[in-house]
Design a protein around this motif. Structure first.
Motif, PDB file in Angstrom:
ATOM      1  N   SER A   1      -4.657  14.496  -9.127  1.00 28.32           N
ATOM      2  CA  SER A   1      -4.393  15.308 -10.321  1.00 28.32           C
ATOM      3  C   SER A   1      -5.247  16.574 -10.292  1.00 28.32           C
ATOM      4  N   VAL A   2      -6.527  16.394  -9.983  1.00 29.96           N
ATOM      5  CA  VAL A   2      -7.437  17.541  -9.914  1.00 29.96           C
ATOM      6  C   VAL A   2      -6.971  18.515  -8.833  1.00 29.96           C
ATOM      7  N   ALA A   3      -6.600  17.966  -7.658  1.00 26.55           N
ATOM      8  CA  ALA A   3      -6.147  18.836  -6.574  1.00 26.55           C
ATOM      9  C   ALA A   3      -4.878  19.583  -6.984  1.00 26.55           C
ATOM     10  N   SER A   4      -3.979  18.886  -7.702  1.00 26.42           N
ATOM     11  CA  SER A   4      -2.723  19.516  -8.141  1.00 26.42           C
ATOM     12  C   SER A   4      -3.007  20.678  -9.082  1.00 26.42           C
ATOM     13  N   ILE A   5      -3.926  20.456 -10.042  1.00 32.17           N
ATOM     14  CA  ILE A   5      -4.252  21.522 -10.999  1.00 32.17           C
ATOM     15  C   ILE A   5      -4.859  22.713 -10.263  1.00 32.17           C
TER      16      ILE A   5
ATOM     17  N   ASP B   1       0.815  -1.219   0.000  1.00 34.79           N
ATOM     18  CA  ASP B   1       0.000   0.000   0.000  1.00 34.79           C
ATOM     19  C   ASP B   1       0.852   1.274   0.000  1.00 34.79           C
ATOM     20  N   MET B   2       2.000   1.201   0.672  1.00 30.67           N
ATOM     21  CA  MET B   2       2.892   2.364   0.650  1.00 30.67           C
ATOM     22  C   MET B   2       3.388   2.622  -0.766  1.00 30.67           C
ATOM     23  N   VAL B   3       3.809   1.533  -1.437  1.00 32.43           N
ATOM     24  CA  VAL B   3       4.274   1.670  -2.821  1.00 32.43           C
ATOM     25  C   VAL B   3       3.153   2.255  -3.678  1.00 32.43           C
ATOM     26  N   GLU B   4       1.928   1.775  -3.438  1.00 33.48           N
ATOM     27  CA  GLU B   4       0.784   2.282  -4.199  1.00 33.48           C
ATOM     28  C   GLU B   4       0.596   3.783  -3.947  1.00 33.48           C
ATOM     29  N   SER B   5       0.705   4.204  -2.675  1.00 30.33           N
ATOM     30  CA  SER B   5       0.572   5.626  -2.342  1.00 30.33           C
ATOM     31  C   SER B   5       1.612   6.464  -3.075  1.00 30.33           C
ATOM     32  N   ILE B   6       2.864   5.981  -3.051  1.00 32.93           N
ATOM     33  CA  ILE B   6       3.945   6.736  -3.691  1.00 32.93           C
ATOM     34  C   ILE B   6       3.700   6.821  -5.202  1.00 32.93           C
ATOM     35  N   GLU B   7       3.288   5.700  -5.796  1.00 29.29           N
ATOM     36  CA  GLU B   7       3.017   5.704  -7.244  1.00 29.29           C
ATOM     37  C   GLU B   7       1.880   6.651  -7.593  1.00 29.29           C
ATOM     38  N   MET B   8       0.851   6.636  -6.765  1.00 30.59           N
ATOM     39  CA  MET B   8      -0.270   7.563  -7.000  1.00 30.59           C
ATOM     40  C   MET B   8       0.217   9.005  -6.963  1.00 30.59           C
ATOM     41  N   ALA B   9       1.051   9.326  -5.966  1.00 29.57           N
ATOM     42  CA  ALA B   9       1.542  10.697  -5.820  1.00 29.57           C
ATOM     43  C   ALA B   9       2.394  11.101  -7.024  1.00 29.57           C
ATOM     44  N   ILE B  10       3.259  10.187  -7.476  1.00 26.42           N
ATOM     45  CA  ILE B  10       4.129  10.515  -8.609  1.00 26.42           C
ATOM     46  C   ILE B  10       3.298  10.718  -9.875  1.00 26.42           C
ATOM     47  N   MET B  11       2.398   9.764 -10.159  1.00 25.97           N
ATOM     48  CA  MET B  11       1.576   9.879 -11.380  1.00 25.97           C
ATOM     49  C   MET B  11       0.746  11.157 -11.364  1.00 25.97           C
ATOM     50  N   ALA B  12       0.094  11.408 -10.219  1.00 27.62           N
ATOM     51  CA  ALA B  12      -0.773  12.594 -10.138  1.00 27.62           C
ATOM     52  C   ALA B  12       0.046  13.871 -10.275  1.00 27.62           C
ATOM     53  N   SER B  13       1.253  13.871  -9.722  1.00 24.13           N
ATOM     54  CA  SER B  13       2.077  15.075  -9.827  1.00 24.13           C
ATOM     55  C   SER B  13       2.463  15.328 -11.278  1.00 24.13           C
ATOM     56  N   VAL B  14       2.867  14.263 -11.975  1.00 24.96           N
ATOM     57  CA  VAL B  14       3.263  14.425 -13.381  1.00 24.96           C
ATOM     58  C   VAL B  14       2.077  14.913 -14.211  1.00 24.96           C
ATOM     59  N   ILE B  15       0.917  14.271 -14.030  1.00 25.80           N
ATOM     60  CA  ILE B  15      -0.273  14.677 -14.800  1.00 25.80           C
ATOM     61  C   ILE B  15      -0.668  16.105 -14.426  1.00 25.80           C
TER      62      ILE B  15
ATOM     63  N   ILE C   1       1.050  18.585 -13.050  1.00 22.57           N
ATOM     64  CA  ILE C   1       1.988  19.625 -13.461  1.00 22.57           C
ATOM     65  C   ILE C   1       1.921  19.819 -14.979  1.00 22.57           C
ATOM     66  N   ALA C   2       1.860  18.697 -15.713  1.00 26.20           N
ATOM     67  CA  ALA C   2       1.825  18.785 -17.175  1.00 26.20           C
ATOM     68  C   ALA C   2       0.590  19.553 -17.648  1.00 26.20           C
ATOM     69  N   LEU C   3      -0.545  19.370 -16.968  1.00 21.82           N
ATOM     70  CA  LEU C   3      -1.758  20.081 -17.379  1.00 21.82           C
ATOM     71  C   LEU C   3      -1.789  21.518 -16.838  1.00 21.82           C
TER      72      LEU C   3
ATOM     73  N   ALA D   1       6.121  22.839  -8.224  1.00 20.63           N
ATOM     74  CA  ALA D   1       5.934  21.429  -8.571  1.00 20.63           C
ATOM     75  C   ALA D   1       6.426  20.536  -7.433  1.00 20.63           C
ATOM     76  N   MET D   2       7.575  20.885  -6.865  1.00 19.00           N
ATOM     77  CA  MET D   2       8.106  20.102  -5.747  1.00 19.00           C
ATOM     78  C   MET D   2       7.162  20.178  -4.549  1.00 19.00           C
ATOM     79  N   TYR D   3       6.663  21.364  -4.304  1.00 16.54           N
ATOM     80  CA  TYR D   3       5.760  21.572  -3.185  1.00 16.54           C
ATOM     81  C   TYR D   3       4.499  20.726  -3.363  1.00 16.54           C
ATOM     82  N   GLN D   4       4.002  20.704  -4.606  1.00 21.15           N
ATOM     83  CA  GLN D   4       2.790  19.949  -4.878  1.00 21.15           C
ATOM     84  C   GLN D   4       3.039  18.451  -4.733  1.00 21.15           C
ATOM     85  N   PHE D   5       4.244  18.008  -5.113  1.00 24.85           N
ATOM     86  CA  PHE D   5       4.553  16.584  -4.939  1.00 24.85           C
ATOM     87  C   PHE D   5       4.538  16.224  -3.450  1.00 24.85           C
ATOM     88  N   ASP D   6       5.128  17.077  -2.620  1.00 22.85           N
ATOM     89  CA  ASP D   6       5.070  16.854  -1.163  1.00 22.85           C
ATOM     90  C   ASP D   6       3.623  16.704  -0.709  1.00 22.85           C
ATOM     91  N   SER D   7       2.812  17.657  -1.164  1.00 20.33           N
ATOM     92  CA  SER D   7       1.408  17.676  -0.759  1.00 20.33           C
ATOM     93  C   SER D   7       0.674  16.424  -1.252  1.00 20.33           C
TER      94      SER D   7
END
Lengths: 277, 253
Positions: A160-164, A86-100, A102-104, A213-219
């Protein structure tokens, strides 16, 4: 009103005659103090209204002590495989959402900046970004779980929505503060529109973008550990389940792992930030 | 032989209904020499200059550059005219966070595809020209320094270099010396005059320093309140005309 302004007004303007005008003037001159007094009075009233009193606080402390005692010693072994997964899943979710996210946010930020685009474009974009920021991630998570079903997909969409909503707004503000002189010079060279953005706008904001972007990844990382509570994937689900089973020693194990992750993230993001300065 | 390369005809500009900045301005510019436009702040010099390369759209009137009516152009056609006209700015307007060399190469953006520009991929030929230009300006050692590390005079030289990288047929300079000390002002004007003469391109300079204008101008145009009130040689610029341009004569003594 600040002391200096008050001083000048008192010296220049005669006091009005009549009782009510004098009171009004007093209140106006001391508006700051009046507001502070009202705020204190409100807090006192609210506390007694919510039933928060000495007896209730003591009862709370007593229960808190019992709860903390039941957290120790943490039990890592019982659910170790679940925790890791579940931790790995959390980290993957955070990375994917941050990339999406930030890109949008980048194109949305450019389209929403009032110094680059006409109101017909900036208004809908700014509305969309405000809408994305209007709700807490947990609320957005519930909506996405209903829309696309349980699991990390809902979590990624939520974050992703929260990041945007968040960096989109910061991007817009950063772009609206740039020097238009540099933009004008690039425009005068006959550069096409995207080249103009690339040379006139981006160099002025890129280092701030990296910071946001870094700040948002933390969040996102922090939020990805709670979204599981509403079934949107990540460690939060296991944490919540342990709470509901009163498995407090597993709860403390998960909390310690989350704390370790956040500390590691602080360390890494500090390094990355320094790299871009 | 000097032919007319730029013809401004009955140009008017108002930003809003009540603020008209140019009133029926007409001016012909020939293919060589330095034309200096003098006048007080707010006379409309900057607006006039920005109408020429269409950074500002005039309200009425025509601007004919090498036989093409500029103010009716849009999109690609407009950008193609812009890249043939170099511009130098009062506050240099360099992209401060990029290197000096890359600022020079911004002068080539009008010729580069967007795709190359996005990847910051310049042709070897352009890079060679930019380095040669920096050498010529005495700034070779600063090529890889960030533009905000330079002094005012150095920055304005980069500004001139960037404009010339466009291979312009006309150079516009909007108050190029107003942010510089008197000595540097003269040096920058000398550099600009020299480079323009070598390339046989005309220069239009906005300025409010009358003495500097006298020193460098082949022709002087005086503006006041959005109108041209004087057009002639430096010798013809008398105290009376100066009083007409700037209003009153108490400042001359």
């Amino acid at each position: 009103m600040d002391a200096l302004t008050r001083h000048v007004i008192l010296r220049r303007e005669k006091a009005p005659s009549g009782f009510l005008p004098r009171v009004r003037r007093r209140l106006m001159l001391h508006s700051g103090q009046v507001l502070a007094l009202l705020a204190v009075a409100y807090v006192v009233l609210a506390v007694s209204n919510l039933g928060i009193n000495g007896e209730r606080i003591l009862r709370g402390i007593d229960q808190g002590a019992k709860f903390i005692a039941r957290l120790f010693p943490p039990n890592f072994a019982a659910r170790w495989d679940d925790i890791v997964h579940d931790m790995v899943e959390s980290i993957e979710m955070a990375i994917m959402a941050s990339v999406i996210g930030i890109a949008l946010s980048l194109p949305l930020g450019l389209l929403g900046a009032r110094n680059l685009m006409p109101p017909a474009i900036t208004w809908p974009i700014r509305f969309l970004i405000s809408l994305f920021r209007a709700f807490n991630p947990i609320i957005i998570g519930i909506i996405f779980v209903k829309a696309v079903g349980f699991g990390p997909l809902a979590g990624v969409l939520t974050l992703s929505v929260a990041s945007i909503g968040f960096i989109g707004k910061l991007f817009i503000e950063a772009i609206e503060e740039i020097s238009l002189k540099q933009v004008e010079a690039v425009r005068a060279s006959g550069a096409p529109f995207l080249s103009l953005i690339r040379y006139g706008v981006m160099p002025q904001v890129s280092s701030r973008f990296v910071g946001f972007a870094m700040y948002q990844f933390d969040s996102n990382l922090r939020n990805s550990t709670t979204l599981g509570i509403v079934g949107a994937g990540g460690i939060g689900g296991t944490l919540f389940a342990a709470f509901q089973r009163f498995d407090y020693r597993i709860v403390s194990a998960i909390v310690i792992v989350i704390i370790a992750l956040i500390i590691l993230d602080e360390f890494v993001s500090e390094r990355v930030r320094r790299l871009f300065e | 032989m000097s032919e007319t390369i730029l013809s401004i005809q009955h140009l008017s500009k108002s930003y809003t209904a009540n603020t008209q900045v140019l009133y029926d301005v007409s001016l012909d510019v020939v293919s060589e020499g330095i034309l200096i436009v003098i006048g007080p702040s707010g006379a409309g010099k900057s607006t006039l200059m920005r109408c020429i390369n269409h950074l500002v759209t005039p309200t009425s009137g025509k601007i004919i550059f090498r036989g093409v009516e500029v103010s009716s152009l849009h999109g690609k056609a407009m950008r193609e005219v812009r890249r043939r006209i170099g511009m130098v700015f009062q506050e240099f307007n360099l992209v401060e966070r990029l290197t000096v060399l890359e600022n020079m190469l911004i002068g080539r953006l009008g010729y580069m595809s967007t795709w190359d520009a996005l990847r910051r991929k310049y042709s070897d030929d352009d890079i060679g020209k930019a380095e040669a230009m920096l050498e010529r300006l005495g700034l070779a050692e600063f090529a890889l320094k960030r533009a905000d590390n330079l002094s005012g005079g150095q920055r304005q030289r980069v500004g001139i270099g960037r404009a010339l990288m466009q291979n312009p047929e006309l150079l516009l300079a909007d108050e190029p010396t107003s942010s510089l000390d008197p000595k540097t002002s003269v040096e920058v004007m000398q550099t600009m005059a020299e480079l323009a003469r070598e390339r046989r391109i005309p220069v239009i300079v906005n300025m409010h320093d009358v003495n500097l204008a006298r020193r460098f101008a082949d022709r002087i145009v005086g503006m006041a309140n959005g109108r041209i009130v004087f057009d002639g040689s430096t010798e013809q610029l008398t105290k009376d005309t100066l009083a007409k341009i700037y209003g009153g004569d108490s400042w001359m003594h």
